[in-house]
Design a protein around this motif. Structure first.
Motif, short mmCIF file in Angstrom:
data_model
loop_
_atom_site.label_atom_id
_atom_site.label_comp_id
_atom_site.label_asym_id
_atom_site.label_seq_id
_atom_site.Cartn_x
_atom_site.Cartn_y
_atom_site.Cartn_z
N THR A 48 0.76 -1.27 0.09
CA THR A 48 0.14 -0.13 0.19
C THR A 48 0.72 1.15 -0.14
N THR A 49 0.39 2.19 -0.63
CA THR A 49 0.91 3.67 -0.48
C THR A 49 0.23 4.69 -0.03
N PHE A 50 0.57 5.38 0.66
CA PHE A 50 0.14 6.50 1.39
C PHE A 50 0.76 7.90 0.96
N ILE A 51 -0.19 9.00 0.53
CA ILE A 51 0.59 10.36 0.18
C ILE A 51 0.01 11.30 1.17
N PHE A 52 0.80 12.04 1.70
CA PHE A 52 0.52 13.02 2.57
C PHE A 52 0.74 14.40 2.06
N ASN A 53 0.01 15.35 2.62
CA ASN A 53 0.41 16.82 2.16
C ASN A 53 1.63 17.44 3.24
N GLU A 54 1.90 18.56 3.03
CA GLU A 54 2.74 19.50 3.81
C GLU A 54 2.04 19.57 5.20
N LYS A 55 0.89 19.36 5.43
CA LYS A 55 0.14 19.57 6.81
C LYS A 55 0.22 18.39 7.39
N GLY A 56 0.59 17.24 7.00
CA GLY A 56 0.74 15.97 7.48
C GLY A 56 -0.73 15.07 7.40
N THR A 57 -1.77 15.45 6.48
CA THR A 57 -2.80 14.82 6.22
C THR A 57 -2.76 13.99 4.95
N CYS A 58 -3.34 12.73 5.33
CA CYS A 58 -3.54 11.68 4.01
C CYS A 58 -4.37 12.29 2.96
N THR A 59 -3.72 12.55 1.73
CA THR A 59 -4.63 13.09 0.61
C THR A 59 -5.02 11.76 -0.30
N ARG A 60 -4.06 10.83 -0.27
CA ARG A 60 -4.60 9.69 -1.17
C ARG A 60 -3.67 8.25 -0.52
N VAL A 61 -4.82 7.29 -0.83
CA VAL A 61 -4.39 6.01 -0.30
C VAL A 61 -4.20 5.14 -1.69
N ILE A 62 -3.22 4.54 -2.14
CA ILE A 62 -3.08 3.55 -3.26
C ILE A 62 -3.04 2.01 -3.00
N GLU A 63 -4.10 1.46 -3.02
CA GLU A 63 -4.44 0.17 -2.32
C GLU A 63 -4.04 -0.98 -3.45
N LYS A 64 -4.07 -0.59 -4.80
CA LYS A 64 -4.06 -1.44 -5.79
C LYS A 64 -2.49 -1.02 -6.42
N VAL A 65 -1.38 -1.15 -5.80
CA VAL A 65 -0.27 -0.77 -6.33
C VAL A 65 0.38 -1.44 -7.36
N THR A 66 0.50 -0.89 -8.59
CA THR A 66 1.26 -1.78 -9.76
C THR A 66 2.81 -1.59 -9.54
N SER A 67 3.42 -2.56 -9.28
CA SER A 67 4.83 -2.37 -8.98
C SER A 67 5.46 -1.91 -10.31
N LYS A 68 5.20 -1.99 -11.33
CA LYS A 68 6.19 -1.52 -12.58
C LYS A 68 5.78 -0.26 -12.90
N THR A 69 4.72 0.42 -12.10
CA THR A 69 4.39 1.82 -12.62
C THR A 69 4.07 2.32 -11.19
N ALA A 70 4.70 2.04 -10.11
CA ALA A 70 4.18 2.68 -8.73
C ALA A 70 4.43 4.14 -8.98
N ALA A 71 5.50 4.67 -9.41
CA ALA A 71 5.74 6.16 -9.72
C ALA A 71 4.70 7.07 -10.16
N GLN A 72 4.36 6.49 -11.36
CA GLN A 72 3.17 7.05 -12.29
C GLN A 72 1.81 7.13 -11.40
N GLN A 73 1.61 5.94 -10.65
CA GLN A 73 0.45 6.12 -9.86
C GLN A 73 0.44 7.21 -8.97
N ILE A 74 1.61 7.30 -8.42
CA ILE A 74 1.83 8.57 -7.37
C ILE A 74 1.56 9.80 -8.16
N LEU A 75 2.32 10.08 -9.39
CA LEU A 75 2.22 11.40 -10.03
C LEU A 75 0.89 11.46 -10.66
#
Length: 150
Positions: free
Chosen positions: A120-147
């Motif tokens: 699982t990947t969690f994304i937090f903003n500058e305030k420390g609040t979770c803005t996104r949770v990626i539960e279906k991570v695709t390993s080959k394109t993990a960075a693209q999923q984040i961006l």
């Protein structure tokens, strides 16, 4: 499991070099925390290398990266050194952080049921609040999923 809108949990553990890393270090920064089941396994290696290969793009988008698994400092060090990752890997042998994020769950593989880390990947903003949770991570394109939704 931690959800969008939740605050970054307080945590502290050792990185691959045995240095203490805590959540305070990331205050005021956008942060990506990716949980992976086990260092140096094929799918985890693909994911970690994809994030490493695209690190400059992630940095340009303002992200700090942190990888976490239940491996020992030594295993994290070997994994980190072998691929020269530009980000820290956290050894969470006690599963304290893993439990706080809720990624220790029942899994099924080849008909066997067991407890383990759900990728699982969690994304937090500058305030420390979770803005996104990626539960279906695709390993080959993990960075693209984040961006893609940044």
């Amino acid at each position: 499991m931690l959800k969008v809108g939740d605050a970054l949990p307080n945590f502290e553990s050792l990185n691959q070099d045995g240095e203490t890393i805590n959540s305070e270090k990331f205050k005021g920064q956008k942060l990506v925390i990716f949980f992976y089941p086990q260092a140096s396994t094929p799918t985890c290696t693909v994911e970690a290398c994809n994030l490493s290969d695209n690190y400059s793009e992630l940095e340009k988008a303002g992200f700090q990266l942190l990888g976490i698994s239940g491996d020992s400092v030594k295993k994290q060090k070997n994994f980190h050194s072998k691929f020269a990752f530009p980000y820290d890997l956290i050894a969470d042998e006690s599963r304290d952080i893993i439990e706080k994020f809720g990624v220790w769950q029942e899994k099924k593989t080849f008909g066997k049921t067991y407890m383990g880390i759900v990728r699982t990947t969690f994304i937090f903003n500058e305030k420390g609040t979770c803005t996104r949770v990626i539960e279906k991570v695709t390993s080959k394109t993990a960075a693209q999923q984040i961006l893609e939704e940044n």
